[in-house]
Design a protein around this motif. Structure first.
Motif, short mmCIF file in Angstrom:
data_model
loop_
_atom_site.label_atom_id
_atom_site.label_comp_id
_atom_site.label_asym_id
_atom_site.label_seq_id
_atom_site.Cartn_x
_atom_site.Cartn_y
_atom_site.Cartn_z
N MET A 5 38.72 42.89 28.42
CA MET A 5 39.05 43.30 29.79
C MET A 5 40.06 42.30 30.37
SD MET A 5 36.54 43.77 33.11
CE MET A 5 35.91 45.35 32.56
N ASN A 6 41.14 42.83 30.94
CA ASN A 6 42.12 41.94 31.56
C ASN A 6 41.75 41.68 33.02
OD1 ASN A 6 43.11 44.13 33.16
ND2 ASN A 6 44.48 44.74 31.48
N LEU A 7 42.52 40.81 33.66
CA LEU A 7 42.18 40.40 35.02
C LEU A 7 42.28 41.55 36.01
CD1 LEU A 7 41.35 38.15 36.90
CD2 LEU A 7 43.74 37.44 37.05
N GLU A 8 43.28 42.40 35.87
CA GLU A 8 43.44 43.53 36.78
C GLU A 8 42.23 44.46 36.70
OE1 GLU A 8 44.64 46.34 39.43
OE2 GLU A 8 45.46 44.33 39.13
N GLU A 9 41.78 44.74 35.49
CA GLU A 9 40.59 45.58 35.31
C GLU A 9 39.36 44.91 35.90
OE1 GLU A 9 41.76 47.84 31.10
OE2 GLU A 9 40.89 45.82 31.08
N ALA A 10 39.28 43.59 35.75
CA ALA A 10 38.13 42.86 36.28
C ALA A 10 38.10 42.90 37.81
CB ALA A 10 38.18 41.41 35.80
N ILE A 11 39.24 42.79 38.43
CA ILE A 11 39.30 42.84 39.89
C ILE A 11 38.92 44.23 40.40
CG2 ILE A 11 40.91 42.83 41.84
CD1 ILE A 11 42.27 40.44 40.57
N GLN A 12 39.40 45.26 39.73
CA GLN A 12 39.04 46.62 40.12
C GLN A 12 37.54 46.86 39.95
OE1 GLN A 12 41.08 48.64 41.74
NE2 GLN A 12 42.59 46.99 41.54
N LEU A 13 36.96 46.29 38.88
CA LEU A 13 35.52 46.41 38.66
C LEU A 13 34.75 45.69 39.75
CD1 LEU A 13 33.14 47.30 36.88
CD2 LEU A 13 33.43 45.18 35.57
N GLU A 14 35.22 44.53 40.15
CA GLU A 14 34.56 43.77 41.22
C GLU A 14 34.55 44.58 42.52
OE1 GLU A 14 33.18 39.99 43.12
OE2 GLU A 14 32.59 41.54 41.70
N LYS A 15 35.67 45.21 42.84
CA LYS A 15 35.74 46.02 44.06
C LYS A 15 34.80 47.22 43.99
CE LYS A 15 40.55 44.86 45.18
NZ LYS A 15 41.94 45.40 45.31
N GLN A 16 34.66 47.75 42.78
CA GLN A 16 33.79 48.91 42.59
C GLN A 16 32.31 48.53 42.69
OE1 GLN A 16 34.47 50.98 38.88
NE2 GLN A 16 32.45 51.92 38.91
N LEU A 17 31.95 47.43 42.04
CA LEU A 17 30.55 47.01 42.02
C LEU A 17 30.12 46.37 43.34
CD1 LEU A 17 30.29 45.38 38.46
CD2 LEU A 17 29.46 47.63 39.17
N HIS A 18 31.06 45.68 43.98
CA HIS A 18 30.74 44.94 45.21
C HIS A 18 31.78 45.26 46.28
CE1 HIS A 18 29.18 42.33 41.80
NE2 HIS A 18 28.09 42.67 42.45
N PRO A 19 31.65 46.43 46.89
CA PRO A 19 32.66 46.87 47.88
C PRO A 19 32.77 45.96 49.10
CG PRO A 19 30.74 48.33 47.87
CD PRO A 19 30.62 47.44 46.67
N PHE A 20 31.80 45.09 49.33
CA PHE A 20 31.89 44.17 50.46
C PHE A 20 32.59 42.86 50.07
CE2 PHE A 20 28.47 46.97 51.84
CZ PHE A 20 28.80 47.19 53.17
N SER A 21 33.19 42.83 48.89
CA SER A 21 33.94 41.64 48.47
C SER A 21 35.10 41.40 49.42
CB SER A 21 34.49 41.83 47.05
OG SER A 21 33.45 41.99 46.11
N THR A 22 35.29 40.14 49.78
CA THR A 22 36.43 39.75 50.61
C THR A 22 37.51 39.13 49.71
OG1 THR A 22 35.63 37.49 50.96
CG2 THR A 22 34.80 39.22 52.46
N ARG A 23 38.62 38.77 50.31
CA ARG A 23 39.67 38.11 49.53
C ARG A 23 39.17 36.79 48.96
NH1 ARG A 23 44.85 39.20 49.31
NH2 ARG A 23 45.49 37.03 49.46
N GLN A 24 38.28 36.14 49.68
CA GLN A 24 37.70 34.90 49.18
C GLN A 24 36.94 35.14 47.87
OE1 GLN A 24 35.64 32.48 52.09
NE2 GLN A 24 34.10 31.84 50.59
N ASP A 25 36.23 36.26 47.79
CA ASP A 25 35.46 36.58 46.58
C ASP A 25 36.37 36.97 45.42
OD1 ASP A 25 32.80 36.33 47.85
OD2 ASP A 25 33.52 38.03 49.03
N LEU A 26 37.46 37.66 45.74
CA LEU A 26 38.41 38.02 44.69
C LEU A 26 39.13 36.77 44.17
CD1 LEU A 26 39.96 41.30 46.13
CD2 LEU A 26 38.06 41.03 44.52
N TYR A 27 39.43 35.85 45.08
CA TYR A 27 40.03 34.58 44.66
C TYR A 27 39.07 33.83 43.75
CZ TYR A 27 41.41 29.67 44.90
OH TYR A 27 41.74 28.38 44.56
N LYS A 28 37.78 33.83 44.09
CA LYS A 28 36.77 33.14 43.27
C LYS A 28 36.72 33.75 41.88
CE LYS A 28 31.87 31.81 43.14
NZ LYS A 28 32.13 30.35 43.11
N LEU A 29 36.82 35.07 41.79
CA LEU A 29 36.82 35.72 40.48
C LEU A 29 38.03 35.28 39.65
CD1 LEU A 29 35.88 39.32 39.57
CD2 LEU A 29 38.07 38.45 38.80
N ILE A 30 39.19 35.18 40.29
CA ILE A 30 40.39 34.73 39.58
C ILE A 30 40.21 33.31 39.07
CG2 ILE A 30 42.84 34.15 39.87
CD1 ILE A 30 43.04 36.49 41.84
#
Length: 319
Positions: free
Chosen positions: A1-26
């Motif tokens: 899984m690449n990073l783009e796919e991972a970010i989309q999965l994060e948004k799908q699984l955790h719709p309340f994710s903020t930019r801070q949470d997406l940054y943490k995933l990166i």
């Protein structure tokens, strides 16, 4: 899984994710988990304490070969091994350049290490650790191998093409800090490939030379002097002396050949569904795919059946 796919999965699984949470995933996907480890002891204690309050959650890939494993997924009796693999996972990280590029692609600036947002904590109460995905995929093999080492000094890994023998051999070798010998280094030399020898089950490996260089030295507690065979040049490489070690790993097709049984190894068989095997081979070696289908796989199967290799193994891993 690449990073783009991972970010989309994060948004799908955790719709309340903020930019801070997406940054943490990166950060986790590119830089791993090393920042969270102060010492093995502290890491284990924290794991035990947090495990008590962890709620049920699911495993989540985060890209670049990393994966989040919720503490609810871990059995209490396995926590020590999970902690050791967590620490090992910290040794892997992508390059700073990849991290900087990811930040630029998604419009972030480097904020260092951050926690999840309060919104994320409130909705999901996250309790997980970040691991190399390979450690999670092969966790049961690690568990069985470590238990086997209480009675055995050699781990021998056999199985069909593309079943993960080399991968788990290298992972265990790194984790246990011991040598890993590859059966590929003992293919027959050109002058040995007679019709009679190739007709023999398991005959396309130079098991006599393997026994002389590896088995005899190991059983006599002598240093191992080995010369691997280079198929491209069709010559033996320069002699290599393996460092002394209390443990030895042997991996590759024909590793369980009866001629090598005097090492009294713990035998692991890596199984694979034939359709998945072909799919992996097609992707991995498209130029050699026909050879595998018409030549190498039939020879392996002949060897497996002739000596009941899978049936006589101490542990069979399938996934």
């Amino acid at each position: 899984m690449n990073l783009e796919e991972a970010i989309q999965l994060e948004k799908q699984l955790h719709p309340f994710s903020t930019r801070q949470d997406l940054y943490k995933l990166i950060v986790q996907s590119c830089l791993g988990n090393g920042h969270s480890i102060t010492s093995p002891e502290d890491s284990f204690l924290a794991l035990q304490e947090e495990k008590r309050i962890a709620k049920k959650d699911s495993i989540q890939e985060i890209g670049n070969g990393f994966i989040r494993v919720p503490l609810s997924y871990m059995k209490e009796e396995d926590l020590l091994l999970w902690n050791e693999l967590f620490i090992e996972s910290a040794k892997k990280r992508s390059t700073q350049r990849l991290f900087d590029q990811a930040l630029q692609n998604y419009g972030f600036v480097d904020q260092g290490i951050v926690s999840h947002s309060e919104e994320y904590k409130e909705h999901y109460d996250p309790h997980y650790r970040v691991f190399r995905k390979e450690y999670v995929d092969y966790f049961e093999v690690f568990k069985v191998a470590l238990h086997a080492l209480q009675e055995h000094r050699v781990l021998s890994i056999d199985g069909p093409c593309a079943s993960g023998k080399t991968t788990i051999g290298k992972l265990l070798s790194s984790f246990l800090e011991c040598p890993c010998i590859h059966m590929d280094d003992y293919f027959l030399q050109a002058n040995q490939r007679t019709a009679q020898r190739l007709e023999e089950p398991g005959g396309n490996i130079d098991y006599e030379r393997f026994h002389q260089e590896i088995n005899d030295a190991w059983n006599q507690n002598q240093p191992i002097h080995m010369r691997s065979y280079d198929c491209s040049s069709q010559r033996l490489r320069k002699e290599v002396i393996l460092e002394e070690s209390p443990i030895l790993i042997i991996e590759g097709s024909y590793a369980h050949h009866p001629y090598l049984d005097d090492m009294q190894a713990f035998k692991i068989f890596m199984d694979i569904d034939p359709s998945i095997e072909k799919e992996r081979l097609q992707k991995r070696s498209p130029d050699k795919f026909v050879d595998f289908i018409e030549k190498w796989i039939p020879m392996e199967e002949k060897y497996f059946h002739a000596f009941s290799i899978k049936e006589k193994s101490d542990y069979v891993f399938s996934r």
